[in-house]
Motif scaffolding. Structure first.
Motif, PDB file in Angstrom:
ATOM      1  N   ARG A 124      -1.068   3.913   9.420  1.00  0.00           N
ATOM      2  CA  ARG A 124      -0.580   2.576   9.041  1.00  0.00           C
ATOM      3  C   ARG A 124       0.782   2.627   8.363  1.00  0.00           C
ATOM      4  O   ARG A 124       1.432   1.593   8.180  1.00  0.00           O
ATOM      5  N   ARG A 125       1.226   3.816   7.981  1.00  0.00           N
ATOM      6  CA  ARG A 125       2.561   3.956   7.397  1.00  0.00           C
ATOM      7  C   ARG A 125       3.565   4.536   8.397  1.00  0.00           C
ATOM      8  O   ARG A 125       4.607   5.055   7.995  1.00  0.00           O
ATOM      9  N   MET A 160      -0.266  -4.628  -4.738  1.00  0.00           N
ATOM     10  CA  MET A 160      -0.833  -3.823  -3.655  1.00  0.00           C
ATOM     11  C   MET A 160      -1.846  -4.606  -2.836  1.00  0.00           C
ATOM     12  O   MET A 160      -2.610  -5.426  -3.369  1.00  0.00           O
ATOM     13  N   CYS A 161      -1.856  -4.347  -1.536  1.00  0.00           N
ATOM     14  CA  CYS A 161      -2.891  -4.901  -0.672  1.00  0.00           C
ATOM     15  C   CYS A 161      -4.214  -4.195  -0.974  1.00  0.00           C
ATOM     16  O   CYS A 161      -4.256  -3.193  -1.701  1.00  0.00           O
ATOM     17  N   ASP A 162      -5.292  -4.673  -0.385  1.00  0.00           N
ATOM     18  CA  ASP A 162      -6.615  -4.111  -0.674  1.00  0.00           C
ATOM     19  C   ASP A 162      -6.699  -2.636  -0.291  1.00  0.00           C
ATOM     20  O   ASP A 162      -7.300  -1.825  -1.016  1.00  0.00           O
ATOM     21  N   THR A 163      -6.083  -2.267   0.839  1.00  0.00           N
ATOM     22  CA  THR A 163      -6.163  -0.883   1.287  1.00  0.00           C
ATOM     23  C   THR A 163      -5.386   0.045   0.351  1.00  0.00           C
ATOM     24  O   THR A 163      -5.864   1.132  -0.017  1.00  0.00           O
ATOM     25  N   CYS A 164      -4.180  -0.370  -0.035  1.00  0.00           N
ATOM     26  CA  CYS A 164      -3.397   0.432  -0.983  1.00  0.00           C
ATOM     27  C   CYS A 164      -4.091   0.494  -2.339  1.00  0.00           C
ATOM     28  O   CYS A 164      -4.079   1.545  -3.003  1.00  0.00           O
ATOM     29  N   GLU A 165      -4.693  -0.606  -2.744  1.00  0.00           N
ATOM     30  CA  GLU A 165      -5.408  -0.643  -4.021  1.00  0.00           C
ATOM     31  C   GLU A 165      -6.574   0.337  -4.004  1.00  0.00           C
ATOM     32  O   GLU A 165      -6.839   1.038  -5.004  1.00  0.00           O
ATOM     33  N   ALA A 182       2.666   1.943  -1.657  1.00  0.00           N
ATOM     34  CA  ALA A 182       2.896   0.711  -0.901  1.00  0.00           C
ATOM     35  C   ALA A 182       2.740   1.005   0.577  1.00  0.00           C
ATOM     36  O   ALA A 182       2.652   2.163   1.005  1.00  0.00           O
ATOM     37  N   CYS A 183       2.722  -0.045   1.359  1.00  0.00           N
ATOM     38  CA  CYS A 183       2.654   0.067   2.809  1.00  0.00           C
ATOM     39  C   CYS A 183       3.402  -1.109   3.420  1.00  0.00           C
ATOM     40  O   CYS A 183       3.857  -1.999   2.691  1.00  0.00           O
ATOM     41  N   VAL A 185       2.393  -3.738   4.694  1.00  0.00           N
ATOM     42  CA  VAL A 185       1.763  -5.028   4.410  1.00  0.00           C
ATOM     43  C   VAL A 185       2.193  -5.576   3.052  1.00  0.00           C
ATOM     44  O   VAL A 185       2.455  -6.774   2.912  1.00  0.00           O
ATOM     45  N   CYS A 186       2.297  -4.700   2.044  1.00  0.00           N
ATOM     46  CA  CYS A 186       2.487  -5.179   0.672  1.00  0.00           C
ATOM     47  C   CYS A 186       3.745  -4.675  -0.010  1.00  0.00           C
ATOM     48  O   CYS A 186       4.081  -5.142  -1.106  1.00  0.00           O
TER      49      CYS A 186
END
Length: 781
Positions: A124-125, A160-165, A182-183, A185-186
Motif C-alpha cells: 500500500r506504500r 493517521m488512518c485506521d491501518t496506519c494507526e 503515514a501512507c 491515504v492519510c
C-alpha cells in the motif's frame, strides 16, 4: 530451583526515543518471560520489570548488545523496588512528561525494509515518498518539542488512518510509535508546479509528479525539490548547458556543486571510492562524501578546477524514486541564493527561488528545522566531518573524565560556519551547521535554533561562552544575553577553542595535562589584538601559551585581502624581498608584470603607513599568496577558501616525494619559534622563470610547508617535554597537508590528536568553547 521473583526500576538514557527502543524492550522482555511496563519520559526510557533475577540480568545484557539500529545507550541504571507490577504481561505505556534529559535522534536515511515497500506494487506504500519506520526517516527536521511524540512534530497535521494507526499501536510492527508514520491515504502529498504555482500534470498516463519531474530533468530543466531538511536545486549533471545556466542564475560561478547518484556503482564511474567511503555513502547519516575525481569523467563545470567531487546517495524515499532508472548523476545543490541559507517553506521557496528554478517539486509536510546536508572527507583512512548537519546533529558527544559536575553552559560559536553547543550532565550537544552569521537570514536562523535547542533540551545555562572577537555577532549576542539573564560571560581565544575541541573529542581528561596544538586557519582574533592563523600553542582546557607562529604579514585593505588573493602575494613579496627588487629581477614573469599593473603603489603606501593593513600570521593567507602567484584565483575568490582548495587540487596531480621541497625558515627567539617565507618566494619565482610546471610548484609548497611545520613542532615538543600534538583549524581540511604533517609527526614518535566527529574548521569552535568554559567553571566553583 528457580530464583525468587524480584522487581526493578530500570532507567536508560541516551538516544532512545523515536528509534524503536520500547518495542525492542517489549520483545526482549517477553522472550525472557518478564512482566511489567516500559515508557518514554523526558529523561529517556524507564521500565518497571519483574521476574527472576537471572532473567532480568539476561534481558539487560541482550538490550545492551542488541539495541535498535539508530539507538545510542549512554547508561542503563538498575534499582530494586518492592512494588510488583499489577499486570501479568509486559506492556508499553504512554509517554510521561518532566524535566528534559533525553536526546533527539538525527534524521536517518531510508532503511532497506522501507525501500522494499515503495518498490512493491502490491504494497500500500508503493511509490509513496514519505514512507518511514522507527529505523529511518525524519527526526530533527520535524521535531518541535520533547518527548518525541507525534503531537510534538509537524506530522500532527496528518491524523493517521485506521491501518496506519494499527501499525502505530502494534509493538510487534516496525512502525510502532514511528512518529512520522503515514501512507497515501492519510499522509503528506507531493505535486509539481511551475514558478507561478500552477500544477503541472504528468504528461504520461498513469505517472505521478515524481516521474514527470524525471522527464523535466532529462529535458534540461532545473527543478527545486523540497527534501527532508530544506530545498535542493537539481539538474542533469552531464548537461553542460543546464549546469552553466544554474551557475549563472544562482550566482555561484566556481564553488563545486554536490551530486546525487542512485547507487555507488554510478558514483564509481566518476570517482575512486574506498571501502570506508562506500560505507559512509551507504550509512544512515548518508552525507556528502568528498571523493577523488576520475579526470574527464564528468563536465568540468560541475566542480571547476577541483580534484574531488562531492557525492551522496538518495536518503529519502522521494530521492530514491526520483533517481530510479537514472544512469547518470544529478546536481543536488542547496536551494538558496548565493550565501543565503536553504529555503524550507513552500512560499519562501517559490518567492526566493523563482528566478533560479524552472519547476518546483513540493509537498505539504512542514520542515520545522532547517538542516543542511553533512559533508565528510576520508583523510588518513578515517572519516572527518567537514560540515556537521543532517545525519549527525544533534547527537551528543560525551565529555571526557572530569567534566561530569560542570554546570550547564551555552557556547555561541564563531562568525563563519557557525554552530553552537549546549553542555549538561557531562555531555556536549553540538548544533547542526547554521552558516555565516554575516548573513542576516543565517543570523535569524541562528537565533531561532538557539531558542529551539533550549526548548528541546529544557536547557537553562548558568554561564555563556563566546569568542574573544568583539565584532562577532555571536559574541555580541552572548553579551546581550548575559546582561539580560544576569549570567557570567566567558570569552575564549579562537585558536585555543580550536585546540580544546580536539581534546574534548579525543576524550582528553580535564586533568590530562598539556599538548602542543597546531592551529592553522584563515583568521582568528589574537589576545594581542592582531589576526592569528598560523599558531603553535601549548594548551590544556584552562589556558595556553603561544610558543610559535608564522611571521605576521600585513593584509593590505583588510577584508579585501581575503577577497583578492593577489594582495597577499604583493604583501609577502614586498615584506621579504622588496617590491622594487622583485620587479627588477623577475619583472618579465607574467604574474609579476600583472601585479605591477595593479594599484601596488597605493598598497605599498598603506602598508608603510599602517593604514587598513592589519598584521596577520594566517596560514590561509599564505596559501592565497602562493595560489595567486601561480595564477590560481589571482584577482578574486567567489567562496571562502577557494584559492587554497584549487591550489591543493593543482598539487594533487604532481605528487613526487623524491623532489626537493621548498622550505620555511625556523627562527627561535627567546624560546618562541617563528616560521618565515624568506627563502620560499625566490625559489618559486626562479622555478617559474625556469618554466617549472605550476602544479609541481604547488606540490613542493605543500611538501615544504608540511616539513617545516613538523620540524618546528618536534623542536617545541622536545623543548617542553611534550609527546602529544593536536592538529586543528580549517587549513587542516586540506587532505594533502594534513596527511603529510600527520605522517611526519608520527614518524617522529609523537602521539597525534585530530578531529573526526566535529569539524576542524570554525564549525567545531563551539565544542572547544564549551569545554574551556566548563573547565574554568569547575575551577572557579
Amino acid at each position: 530451583m528457580s530464583d525468587v521473583e524480584v522487581a526493578e526500576q530500570i532507567r536508560v538514557r541516551g538516544l532512545v526515543q523515536g528509534v524503536g527502543f520500547r518495542p525492542t524492550v517489549w520483545r526482549l522482555a517477553r522472550a525472557n518471560g518478564l512482566r511489567g511496563a516500559v515508557w518514554n519520559d523526558s529523561q529517556g526510557v524507564e521500565m518497571h520489570i519483574c521476574g527472576e533475577k537471572s532473567q532480568i540480568d539476561r534481558f539487560c545484557e541482550q538490550l545492551l548488545l542488541q539495541p535498535p539500529p539508530l539507538a545510542k545507550i549512554d547508561s542503563l541504571n538498575r534499582h530494586p523496588t518492592d512494588q510488583l507490577p499489577h499486570q501479568n504481561e509486559f506492556i508499553i505505556t504512554e509517554s510521561r512528561s518532566g524535566d528534559v534529559q533525553t536526546g533527539v535522534v538525527p534524521d536517518a536515511a531510508t532503511c532497506d525494509a522501507c525501500l522494499k515497500d515503495i518498490a512493491d506494487q502490491e504494497n500500500r506504500r508503493y511509490r509513496y515518498p514519505f514512507t518511514n519506520c522507527t529505523h529511518c526517516g525524519p527526526r530533527l527536521t520535524i521535531v518541535e518539542g520533547i518527548p518525541y511524540d507525534r503531537i510534538n512534530t509537524s506530522m500532527r497535521h496528518f491524523p493517521m488512518c485506521d491501518t496506519c494507526e494499527a501499525e502505530y499501536r502494534n509493538p510487534g510492527d516496525r512502525r510502532f510509535h514511528a512518529q512520522p508514520n503515514a501512507c497515501p491515504v492519510c499522509g503528506p502529498r507531493i505535486w509539481l508546479s511551475d514558478p507561478s504555482g500552477g500544477i503541472i500534470e504528468a504528461s504520461a498516463t498513469g505517472e505521478d509528479a515524481i516521474q514527470e519531474a524525471q522527464h523535466q530533468l532529462a529535458a534540461g530543466k532545473i527543478v527545486a525539490i523540497k527534501g527532508i531538511g530544506g530545498f535542493h536545486l537539481a539538474c542533469d549533471a552531464t548537461n553542460d548547458d543546464v549546469v552553466a545556466r544554474l551557475r549563472e542564475r544562482k550566482g555561484r560561478y566556481h564553488k563545486p556543486f554536490a551530486l546525487m547518484a542512485k547507487d555507488s556503482r554510478i558514483v564509481r564511474e566518476y570517482c575512486r571510492v574506498s571501502d570506508e567511503e562506500e560505507r559512509l555513502l551507504r550509512g544512515a547519516a548518508a552525507p556528502i562524501v568528498l571523493l577523488s575525481r576520475i579526470p574527464a569523467a564528468l563536465a568540468e563545470n560541475v566542480a571547476p578546477r577541483q580534484a574531488t567531487l562531492g557525492f551522496m546517495l538518495p536518503y529519502s524515499p522521494l530521492h530514491h524514486l526520483l533517481l530510479a532508472g537514472m544512469e547518470t548523476p544529478l546536481v543536488m545543490t542547496s536551494g538558496n541564493r548565493v550565501e543565503e541559507p536553504q529555503c524550507i517553506g513552500n512560499r519562501e521557496a517559490t518567492e526566493r527561488l523563482q528566478p533560479l528554478a524552472d519547476l518546483f517539486l513540493l509537498h505539504d509536510r512542514e520542515i520545522t528545522n532547517r538542516v543542511d546536508d553533512s559533508v565528510v572527507r576520508v583523510m588518513e583512512g578515517s572519516p572527518r566531518v567537514l560540515r556537521r548537519a543532517r545525519g549527525y546533529a544533534p547527537q551528543p558527544m560525551r565529555l571526557p573524565d572530569g567534566f561530569d559536575q560542570a554546570p550547564p553552559l551555552l557556547a555561541m560559536g564563531g562568525e563563519l560556519k557557525n554552530t553552537f553547543c549546549l553542555t549538561r550532565d557531562g555531555e556536549a550537544i553540538l548544533s547542526q551547521h547554521i552558516g555565516d552569521l554575516e548573513n542576516l537570514i543565517s543570523y535569524q536562523d541562528y537565533l531561532k535554533n538557539l531558542e529551539l535547542y533550549g526548548k528541546l533540551f529544557d536547557h537553562r545555562p548558568q554561564r555563556l561562552v563566546a569568542d574573544l572577537h568583539p565584532n562577532y555577532r555571536s559574541t555580541q549576542h552572548a553579551g546581550n544575553l548575559a546582561d539580560e539573564l544576569g549570567l557570567p560571560l566567558i570569552l575564549v581565544q579562537h585558536h585555543h577553542a580550536h585546540i580544546a575541541s580536539v581534546l574534548a573529542e579525543n576524550d582528553w581528561p580535564l586533568n590530562g595535562g598539556k599538548v602542543l596544538g597546531i592551529a592553522l586557519d584563515g583568521s582568528g582574533y589574537g589576545d594581542d589584538g592582531t589576526i592569528w592563523g598560523g599558531e603553535f600553542l601549548i594548551a590544556d582546557y584552562l589556558g595556553y601559551q603561544r610558543l610559535g607562529r608564522l611571521t605576521p604579514i600585513p593584509l593590505p585593505g583588510g577584508t579585501q585581502a581575503i577577497l583578492q588573493p593577489w594582495r597577499n602575494t604583493f604583501s609577502q613579496l614586498s615584506h621579504y624581498l622588496g617590491w622594487r627588487q622583485v620587479v627588477a629581477r623577475w619583472g618579465d614573469l607574467e604574474p609579476i608584470d600583472w601585479l605591477n599593473r595593479q594599484s601596488v603603489k597605493v598598497l605599498g603606501r598603506m602598508i608603510e603607513a599602517g593604514v587598513n593593513s592589519p598584521m596577520s600570521s594566517s596560514c590561509g593567507r599564505l596559501f592565497d599568496a602562493v595560489a595567486a602567484l601561480l595564477g590560481i584565483c589571482r584577482q578574486s575568490i567567489s567562496y571562502e577558501g577557494q584559492a587554497a582548495i584549487e591550489l591543493e587540487a593543482a598539487a594533487s596531480h604532481h605528487r613526487n616525494d623524491d623532489l626537493a621541497p621548498y622550505s620555511l625558515q625556523i627562527h627561535e627567539e627567546q624560546g618562541s619559534f617563528r616560521l618565515d617565507s624568506a627563502t620560499l618566494w625566490p625559489s618559486i619565482l626562479e622555478d617559474l622563470h625556469a618554466g617549472r610546471d605550476r602544479g609541481e610548484i604547488a606540490w613542493l609548497f605543500h611538501l615544504g610547508l608540511a616539513q617545516s611545520l613538523s620540524q618546528a613542532a618536534v623542536e617545541i615538543a622536545r623543548l617542553h617535554q611534550l609527546d602529544t600534538i593536536a592538529l586543528t583549524g580549517g587549513v587542516f581540511q586540506n587532505k594533502t597537508l594534513f596527511e603529510l604533517v600527520s605522517h611526519q609527526l608520527q614518524q617522529a614518535g609523537l602521539r597525534l590528536l585530530s578531529q573526526r566527529q566535529g569539524p576542524a574548521n570554525d564549525g567545531g569552535l563551539a565544542l572547544g568553547q564549551a569545554a574551556i568554559g566548563a573547565a574554568r567553571s569547575l575551577i572557579s566553583d
